[in-house]
Enzyme design. Structure first.
Site, PDB file in Angstrom:
ATOM      1  N   ARG A   3       0.853  -1.177   0.000  1.00  0.00           N
ATOM      2  CA  ARG A   3       0.000   0.000   0.000  1.00  0.00           C
ATOM      3  C   ARG A   3       0.898   1.239   0.000  1.00  0.00           C
ATOM      4  O   ARG A   3       2.039   1.190   0.441  1.00  0.00           O
ATOM      5  CB  ARG A   3      -0.891   0.024   1.237  1.00  0.00           C
ATOM      6  CG  ARG A   3      -1.790  -1.198   1.407  1.00  0.00           C
ATOM      7  CD  ARG A   3      -2.573  -1.098   2.708  1.00  0.00           C
ATOM      8  NE  ARG A   3      -3.496  -2.224   2.897  1.00  0.00           N
ATOM      9  CZ  ARG A   3      -3.215  -3.313   3.579  1.00  0.00           C
ATOM     10  NH1 ARG A   3      -2.019  -3.459   4.152  1.00  0.00           N
ATOM     11  NH2 ARG A   3      -4.103  -4.290   3.718  1.00  0.00           N
ATOM     12  N   LYS A  26      -1.913  -2.493   8.156  1.00  0.00           N
ATOM     13  CA  LYS A  26      -3.092  -2.030   8.889  1.00  0.00           C
ATOM     14  C   LYS A  26      -3.142  -2.670  10.266  1.00  0.00           C
ATOM     15  O   LYS A  26      -2.761  -3.826  10.448  1.00  0.00           O
ATOM     16  CB  LYS A  26      -4.368  -2.373   8.105  1.00  0.00           C
ATOM     17  CG  LYS A  26      -4.579  -1.518   6.870  1.00  0.00           C
ATOM     18  CD  LYS A  26      -5.922  -1.824   6.237  1.00  0.00           C
ATOM     19  CE  LYS A  26      -6.207  -0.894   5.066  1.00  0.00           C
ATOM     20  NZ  LYS A  26      -7.531  -1.158   4.454  1.00  0.00           N
ATOM     21  N   HIS A  68      -2.536   1.944  -5.573  1.00  0.00           N
ATOM     22  CA  HIS A  68      -3.297   0.731  -5.272  1.00  0.00           C
ATOM     23  C   HIS A  68      -3.533  -0.102  -6.529  1.00  0.00           C
ATOM     24  O   HIS A  68      -3.735  -1.316  -6.436  1.00  0.00           O
ATOM     25  CB  HIS A  68      -4.620   1.086  -4.597  1.00  0.00           C
ATOM     26  CG  HIS A  68      -4.900   0.252  -3.382  1.00  0.00           C
ATOM     27  ND1 HIS A  68      -4.121   0.281  -2.238  1.00  0.00           N
ATOM     28  CD2 HIS A  68      -5.849  -0.678  -3.137  1.00  0.00           C
ATOM     29  CE1 HIS A  68      -4.596  -0.568  -1.354  1.00  0.00           C
ATOM     30  NE2 HIS A  68      -5.643  -1.173  -1.878  1.00  0.00           N
ATOM     31  N   ARG A  81      -0.746  -2.404  -6.647  1.00  0.00           N
ATOM     32  CA  ARG A  81      -0.952  -3.483  -5.663  1.00  0.00           C
ATOM     33  C   ARG A  81      -1.924  -4.518  -6.222  1.00  0.00           C
ATOM     34  O   ARG A  81      -1.684  -5.728  -6.129  1.00  0.00           O
ATOM     35  CB  ARG A  81      -1.485  -2.879  -4.354  1.00  0.00           C
ATOM     36  CG  ARG A  81      -1.852  -3.889  -3.258  1.00  0.00           C
ATOM     37  CD  ARG A  81      -2.198  -3.122  -1.990  1.00  0.00           C
ATOM     38  NE  ARG A  81      -2.941  -3.900  -1.012  1.00  0.00           N
ATOM     39  CZ  ARG A  81      -2.386  -4.669  -0.074  1.00  0.00           C
ATOM     40  NH1 ARG A  81      -1.076  -4.793  -0.031  1.00  0.00           N
ATOM     41  NH2 ARG A  81      -3.136  -5.314   0.785  1.00  0.00           N
ATOM     42  N   HIS A 108      -3.665  -9.314   4.294  1.00  0.00           N
ATOM     43  CA  HIS A 108      -5.115  -9.350   4.486  1.00  0.00           C
ATOM     44  C   HIS A 108      -5.454 -10.166   5.726  1.00  0.00           C
ATOM     45  O   HIS A 108      -4.981 -11.293   5.876  1.00  0.00           O
ATOM     46  CB  HIS A 108      -5.805  -9.987   3.273  1.00  0.00           C
ATOM     47  CG  HIS A 108      -5.790  -9.124   2.057  1.00  0.00           C
ATOM     48  ND1 HIS A 108      -5.942  -9.629   0.787  1.00  0.00           N
ATOM     49  CD2 HIS A 108      -5.636  -7.781   1.907  1.00  0.00           C
ATOM     50  CE1 HIS A 108      -5.892  -8.635  -0.087  1.00  0.00           C
ATOM     51  NE2 HIS A 108      -5.704  -7.514   0.566  1.00  0.00           N
ATOM     52  N   TYR A 132      -9.410 -11.455  -6.043  1.00  0.00           N
ATOM     53  CA  TYR A 132      -8.497 -11.543  -7.187  1.00  0.00           C
ATOM     54  C   TYR A 132      -8.715 -12.821  -7.983  1.00  0.00           C
ATOM     55  O   TYR A 132      -8.342 -12.886  -9.156  1.00  0.00           O
ATOM     56  CB  TYR A 132      -7.051 -11.442  -6.707  1.00  0.00           C
ATOM     57  CG  TYR A 132      -6.754 -10.110  -6.075  1.00  0.00           C
ATOM     58  CD1 TYR A 132      -6.686  -8.952  -6.842  1.00  0.00           C
ATOM     59  CD2 TYR A 132      -6.569  -9.988  -4.699  1.00  0.00           C
ATOM     60  CE1 TYR A 132      -6.440  -7.719  -6.269  1.00  0.00           C
ATOM     61  CE2 TYR A 132      -6.319  -8.759  -4.119  1.00  0.00           C
ATOM     62  CZ  TYR A 132      -6.265  -7.633  -4.911  1.00  0.00           C
ATOM     63  OH  TYR A 132      -6.026  -6.402  -4.334  1.00  0.00           O
TER      64      TYR A 132
END
Length: 336
Positions: free
Chosen positions: A184, A208, A282, A285, A308, A317
């Site tokens: 990111r 995150k 992004h 990414r 994730h 994806y």
């Protein structure tokens, strides 16, 4: 940590979302959280709770703050200044007002989620007995496949001629790392030199929720980064105006840590040079993930690399890959 003086919102004006004009027209966003009404005081306490007790990132807290500032303006416009006076109809009106203003479903969903979290906090703390958002459902989120570029487009982007000098070497390394590691923009900006394990071909990433992960750093991304560190970064660091040197990997022209806004601008600029309009960090990414799956990468491994928390996030994806497979089938099969 008191968030009432946050530099990110101190001078920004918050427009009315709905309701009639009143004494709060023209007040800055920072003024809304000075505790002049019970609701303002409660929102400030909730934001401090997110920082101190839940240890959320600055960007996440800023998003909560923006949503709740808009919610406050909405409630004040309806003559409500205490949490006990908020009703379900007020919350539904807030959602409807944002929809009428043209906000995307994802933005409305995030705003309502912030409002729900705020009211749950009030009930949990014994500040309010009622929970007006308990039966307010989140709007159905539109299913959108992530934007990505083709392998040929990625090759054109990264193999183009970059300007000579330190900035050009930095820009090449940034784009290579974004696409080569699937980072990111905030993760790229937050990289410190001590996070690089070049001999082992890994980089430590703070993602995150302040969760750390190790991401492979190989091939052209590793080479571009080593080339940048060998001289151009030192050249940029020499312009530092601070007493202590910046530990960041990617520096701006003044020797400080580069900003996310600059990363976005750099992606757009170099993308435009090879015919890719509106290239976003992004997008690189998403392209990394899509191309990895198309090349046979394991979904669980990809989940770990991308950071994730839930594999369902990574599974989007697979839908992209299936779309690609269908296009290939339709173009290649004689009876398609």
């Amino acid at each position: 940590m008191d968030l009432s003086d946050s530099a990110t919102t101190r001078d920004r004006k918050v427009p009315f979302v709905s309701g009639t004009p009143g004494a709060f027209r023209g007040r800055s966003a920072g003024d809304l959280l000075t505790g002049k009404t019970p609701l303002e005081h409660n929102v400030r306490d909730f934001l401090n709770h997110l920082v101190v007790e839940r240890n959320l990132s600055a960007n996440t807290v800023a998003a909560y703050r923006r949503d709740l500032e808009a919610y406050l303006v909405h409630l004040i416009g309806r003559g409500i200044d205490a949490p006990k006076d908020v009703r379900r109809a007020d919350v539904e009106a807030f959602v409807a007002a944002r929809r009428d203003c043209g906000y995307a479903s994802a933005s409305i969903e995030r705003a309502l989620s912030s409002v729900k979290s705020f009211h749950r906090f009030l009930v949990r703390e014994g500040i309010c007995e009622t929970h007006p958002t308990a039966n307010v459902h989140l709007p159905k989120k539109e299913e959108r496949l992530p934007d990505y570029i083709s392998i040929d487009a990625a090759r054109a982007l990264l193999d183009q001629e970059f300007p000579a000098g330190a900035a050009g070497a930095r820009d090449r390394a940034m784009l290579e790392v974004l696409y080569g590691c699937g980072l990111r923009a905030s993760e790229l900006v937050g990289l410190d030199v001590q996070d690089l394990y070049l001999d082992d071909e890994f980089v430590r990433v703070l993602g995150k929720g302040s969760k750390q992960r190790l991401v492979p750093l190989c091939g052209s991304a590793l080479k571009a980064l080593v080339d940048y560190l060998d001289g151009p970064r030192r050249e940029l660091a020499a312009h530092a105006r601070r007493v202590a040197a910046c530990p960041g990997v990617f520096l701006n022209k003044n020797g400080g840590r580069i900003s996310r806004q600059s990363v976005h601008a750099i992606c757009e600029r170099y993308g435009r040079l090879v015919g890719i309009e509106g290239l976003h960090p992004h997008t690189l990414r998403h392209s990394f993930a899509t191309h990895m799956l198309a090349g046979g990468a394991d979904l669980r491994v990809l989940q770990e690399i991308l950071g994730h928390a839930d594999i369902s996030t990574t599974q989007i994806y697979t839908h992209v890959d299936r779309t690609h497979l269908r296009e290939v089938y339709l173009s290649a099969h004689p009876r398609a």
